[in-house]
Design a protein around this motif. Structure first.
Motif, PDB file in Angstrom:
ATOM      1  N   VAL A  52      20.459  39.659  17.405  1.00  0.00           N
ATOM      2  CA  VAL A  52      21.126  38.876  18.445  1.00  0.00           C
ATOM      3  C   VAL A  52      20.516  37.482  18.453  1.00  0.00           C
ATOM      4  O   VAL A  52      19.288  37.325  18.367  1.00  0.00           O
ATOM      5  N   ASN A  53      21.369  36.466  18.560  1.00  0.00           N
ATOM      6  CA  ASN A  53      20.929  35.075  18.558  1.00  0.00           C
ATOM      7  C   ASN A  53      21.115  34.450  19.932  1.00  0.00           C
ATOM      8  O   ASN A  53      22.086  34.745  20.644  1.00  0.00           O
ATOM      9  N   PHE A  54      20.180  33.575  20.279  1.00  0.00           N
ATOM     10  CA  PHE A  54      20.330  32.719  21.458  1.00  0.00           C
ATOM     11  C   PHE A  54      19.821  31.341  21.064  1.00  0.00           C
ATOM     12  O   PHE A  54      18.608  31.135  20.919  1.00  0.00           O
ATOM     13  N   GLY A  55      20.751  30.405  20.867  1.00  0.00           N
ATOM     14  CA  GLY A  55      20.362  29.104  20.340  1.00  0.00           C
ATOM     15  C   GLY A  55      19.706  29.278  18.982  1.00  0.00           C
ATOM     16  O   GLY A  55      20.188  30.033  18.131  1.00  0.00           O
ATOM     17  N   PRO A  56      18.566  28.624  18.757  1.00  0.00           N
ATOM     18  CA  PRO A  56      17.888  28.748  17.463  1.00  0.00           C
ATOM     19  C   PRO A  56      17.054  30.022  17.343  1.00  0.00           C
ATOM     20  O   PRO A  56      16.520  30.312  16.273  1.00  0.00           O
ATOM     21  N   GLU A  57      16.926  30.778  18.423  1.00  0.00           N
ATOM     22  CA  GLU A  57      16.087  31.972  18.417  1.00  0.00           C
ATOM     23  C   GLU A  57      16.921  33.212  18.114  1.00  0.00           C
ATOM     24  O   GLU A  57      18.128  33.250  18.351  1.00  0.00           O
ATOM     25  N   SER A 208      26.201  38.647  24.319  1.00  0.00           N
ATOM     26  CA  SER A 208      25.975  38.887  22.899  1.00  0.00           C
ATOM     27  C   SER A 208      27.252  39.416  22.256  1.00  0.00           C
ATOM     28  O   SER A 208      28.251  39.680  22.939  1.00  0.00           O
ATOM     29  N   GLN A 209      27.207  39.603  20.960  1.00  0.00           N
ATOM     30  CA  GLN A 209      28.263  40.356  20.295  1.00  0.00           C
ATOM     31  C   GLN A 209      28.147  41.826  20.704  1.00  0.00           C
ATOM     32  O   GLN A 209      27.161  42.229  21.325  1.00  0.00           O
ATOM     33  N   GLN A 210      29.134  42.639  20.363  1.00  0.00           N
ATOM     34  CA  GLN A 210      29.035  44.060  20.672  1.00  0.00           C
ATOM     35  C   GLN A 210      27.909  44.678  19.851  1.00  0.00           C
ATOM     36  O   GLN A 210      27.855  44.527  18.632  1.00  0.00           O
ATOM     37  N   ILE A 211      26.996  45.390  20.534  1.00  0.00           N
ATOM     38  CA  ILE A 211      25.831  45.955  19.850  1.00  0.00           C
ATOM     39  C   ILE A 211      25.749  47.472  19.960  1.00  0.00           C
ATOM     40  O   ILE A 211      24.947  48.098  19.266  1.00  0.00           O
ATOM     41  N   PRO A 247      34.935  58.761  30.455  1.00  0.00           N
ATOM     42  CA  PRO A 247      34.025  57.851  29.755  1.00  0.00           C
ATOM     43  C   PRO A 247      33.284  56.940  30.734  1.00  0.00           C
ATOM     44  O   PRO A 247      33.853  56.484  31.731  1.00  0.00           O
ATOM     45  N   ILE A 248      32.012  56.684  30.438  1.00  0.00           N
ATOM     46  CA  ILE A 248      31.203  55.782  31.258  1.00  0.00           C
ATOM     47  C   ILE A 248      31.415  54.366  30.743  1.00  0.00           C
ATOM     48  O   ILE A 248      31.119  54.059  29.586  1.00  0.00           O
ATOM     49  N   LEU A 249      31.924  53.499  31.614  1.00  0.00           N
ATOM     50  CA  LEU A 249      32.375  52.185  31.177  1.00  0.00           C
ATOM     51  C   LEU A 249      31.226  51.301  30.705  1.00  0.00           C
ATOM     52  O   LEU A 249      30.160  51.231  31.321  1.00  0.00           O
ATOM     53  N   SER A 250      31.478  50.630  29.593  1.00  0.00           N
ATOM     54  CA  SER A 250      30.586  49.616  29.039  1.00  0.00           C
ATOM     55  C   SER A 250      31.409  48.775  28.090  1.00  0.00           C
ATOM     56  O   SER A 250      32.359  49.273  27.473  1.00  0.00           O
ATOM     57  N   ASP A 251      31.070  47.482  27.965  1.00  0.00           N
ATOM     58  CA  ASP A 251      31.750  46.661  26.966  1.00  0.00           C
ATOM     59  C   ASP A 251      30.982  46.629  25.652  1.00  0.00           C
ATOM     60  O   ASP A 251      31.407  45.990  24.690  1.00  0.00           O
ATOM     61  N   GLY A 252      29.835  47.326  25.608  1.00  0.00           N
ATOM     62  CA  GLY A 252      29.054  47.384  24.380  1.00  0.00           C
ATOM     63  C   GLY A 252      28.260  46.124  24.083  1.00  0.00           C
ATOM     64  O   GLY A 252      27.586  46.045  23.055  1.00  0.00           O
ATOM     65  N   LYS A 253      28.317  45.140  24.982  1.00  0.00           N
ATOM     66  CA  LYS A 253      27.605  43.878  24.780  1.00  0.00           C
ATOM     67  C   LYS A 253      26.393  43.808  25.706  1.00  0.00           C
ATOM     68  O   LYS A 253      26.334  44.496  26.723  1.00  0.00           O
ATOM     69  N   ALA A 254      25.456  42.962  25.341  1.00  0.00           N
ATOM     70  CA  ALA A 254      24.299  42.712  26.196  1.00  0.00           C
ATOM     71  C   ALA A 254      24.445  41.342  26.845  1.00  0.00           C
ATOM     72  O   ALA A 254      24.833  40.371  26.187  1.00  0.00           O
ATOM     73  N   THR A 255      24.146  41.269  28.140  1.00  0.00           N
ATOM     74  CA  THR A 255      24.062  39.972  28.801  1.00  0.00           C
ATOM     75  C   THR A 255      22.698  39.364  28.496  1.00  0.00           C
ATOM     76  O   THR A 255      21.665  40.006  28.709  1.00  0.00           O
ATOM     77  N   ILE A 256      22.703  38.140  27.972  1.00  0.00           N
ATOM     78  CA  ILE A 256      21.455  37.438  27.649  1.00  0.00           C
ATOM     79  C   ILE A 256      21.155  36.483  28.796  1.00  0.00           C
ATOM     80  O   ILE A 256      21.856  35.484  28.993  1.00  0.00           O
TER      81      ILE A 256
END
Length: 403
Positions: A52-57, A208-211, A247-256
């Motif tokens: 997972v990327n955040f800016g240059p990190e 993030s993208q879906q992880i 199903p337990i709802l999730s979008d599969g993404k992480a909030t950064i």
């Protein structure tokens, strides 16, 4: 709402407990003596890993939690904190808040107006590079142990903190919780980190993208059908009764979350004491004679928790569960299950510890279950030890001895 919930779900606990005990039931199903143990294990990376990327990190990690080092997923990781990401800083920010979330659309009603407190749950693990295996060193609750709460875990991965948060309900008569939503909990956490002032004003958070898979896991139909309609709506589920798991709802993404402020730490001590009166039919968790080996387990389990933050900023969390229980063999095919053997005793003990200092972190879990007497047909004991740290080394030991 609360009494309605307990009346409808309390009758259906048995099936959920059977599902939760399946993994433990894999230990020792043979009538001959069994001993299974493992000492220090090689810290191999689980799969899959994501970057997972955040800016240059960027960070590469396993997008799940586990209960050991096997790489078997338990919960999805659904948020990341960058910047001022020390777990103690996040903890301090959340503990500083009141329960008023009405400006963000949450009702002024339980459990959405609860405040964050020190929490404890099962020890979980995850993996990040280059740290290796890490433990969930800080846990917080918004809402009481019983009946509903939001549950947050923080994993110190070095420059970033990885996290998992979910909304769950206590299964009456047990210490087991059923997850109801990943997504609702992630939304409430975003609101609270915004309210706290922890986040950067220009870029408070991104996705993030879906992880991991979306949705993730299910709520058994018999549990879901016991939920009030208002709660079904809150978690985005069907309003009517169902026949299949939900199903337990999730979008599969992480909030950064981009943390920009430092809350530091506040020295102090937090204590909690409670008693759970366990009274349920469950599959025999170890030393079983077969798939229909069930027990009526009853008796009190005492829970104690201590969280200490020292003047120098060291964080120490300890949790202990102790119980002396009555075990009665029953026939699970009758309704209600009928006794088929004499009642005997068992002792259970569980101890968790987390320590965070400026240089090191450590997370450990010890569990012991002993049938009394430990000798006799299909009697025995189970001991589980998990330790992570300081600074990387991991150890797991599982010992099952059956007579």
């Amino acid at each position: 709402m609360r009494s309605k919930y307990f009346l409808s779900v309390g009758l259906l606990v048995f099936v959920l407990l059977a599902l939760n005990c399946q993994r433990q039931a894999d230990f020792g199903t043979s009538p001959v003596p069994v001993s299974k143990a493992a000492g220090e294990i090689v810290s191999l990376s689980p799969q899959p890993l994501v970057t997972v990327n955040f800016g240059p990190e960027s960070m590469t990690f396993w997008p799940y939690t586990g209960i050991d080092f096997s790489g078997i997923p338990q919960d999805p990781l659904n948020f990341i904190v960058v910047g001022e990401s020390d777990p103690q800083n996040i903890r301090s920010a959340l503990l500083s808040l009141d329960g008023d979330r009405t400006a963000f659309g949450f009702p002024d009603a339980f459990p959405f107006n609860a405040t964050w407190t020190e929490g404890v749950g099962g020890v979980q693990t995850t993996y990040a590079e280059p740290e290796g295996w890490i433990g969930g060193s800080v846990q917080l609750f918004s809402g009481p142990y019983d009946p509903l709460r939001f549950h947050l875990r923080l994993f110190d991965a070095g420059d970033w903190t990885l996290g998992g948060v979910h909304f769950e309900v206590l299964i009456p008569g047990t210490e087991t919780h059923q997850v109801l939503s990943w997504e609702l909990a992630e939304q409430l956490l975003a609101v609270d980190l915004l309210r706290s002032g922890l986040l950067d004003g220009a870029i408070p958070f991104v996705q993030s993208q879906q992880i991991n898979p979306a949705p993730y896991k299910d709520i058994p139909a018999i549990i879901y059908n016991g939920l009030p309609v208002e709660l079904r709506a809150a978690i985005g589920g069907p309003l009517g009764d169902v026949t299949d798991p939900v199903p337990i709802l999730s979008d599969g993404k992480a909030t950064i979350f981009n943390a920009a402020e430092s809350f530091g730490f506040t020295p102090g001590k937090f204590k909690e004491f409670s008693v759970i009166n366990f009274n349920q039919v469950i599959p025999k968790p170890f030393c079983s004679s077969g798939p229909f080996d069930y027990l009526l387990v009853s008796g009190p389990i005492t829970l104690r928790q201590l969280v200490l933050v020292t003047p120098s900023g060291n964080y120490v969390s300890q949790f202990q569960a102790v119980g002396h229980l009555d075990l009665t063999p029953v026939n699970p095919l009758t309704n209600p299950p009928t006794p088929i053997g004499e009642t005997y005793r068992a002792q259970v003990l569980e101890h968790h510890k987390s320590i965070i200092t400026e240089q090191n972190s450590l997370t450990s879990n010890f569990q012991m279950q002993i049938e009394i007497p430990p000798s006799g047909p299909f009697h025995g004991k189970l001991v589980i030890k998990v330790k992570i740290g300081p600074n990387g080394p991991v150890q797991e030991q599982v010992e099952v001895i059956c007579d």
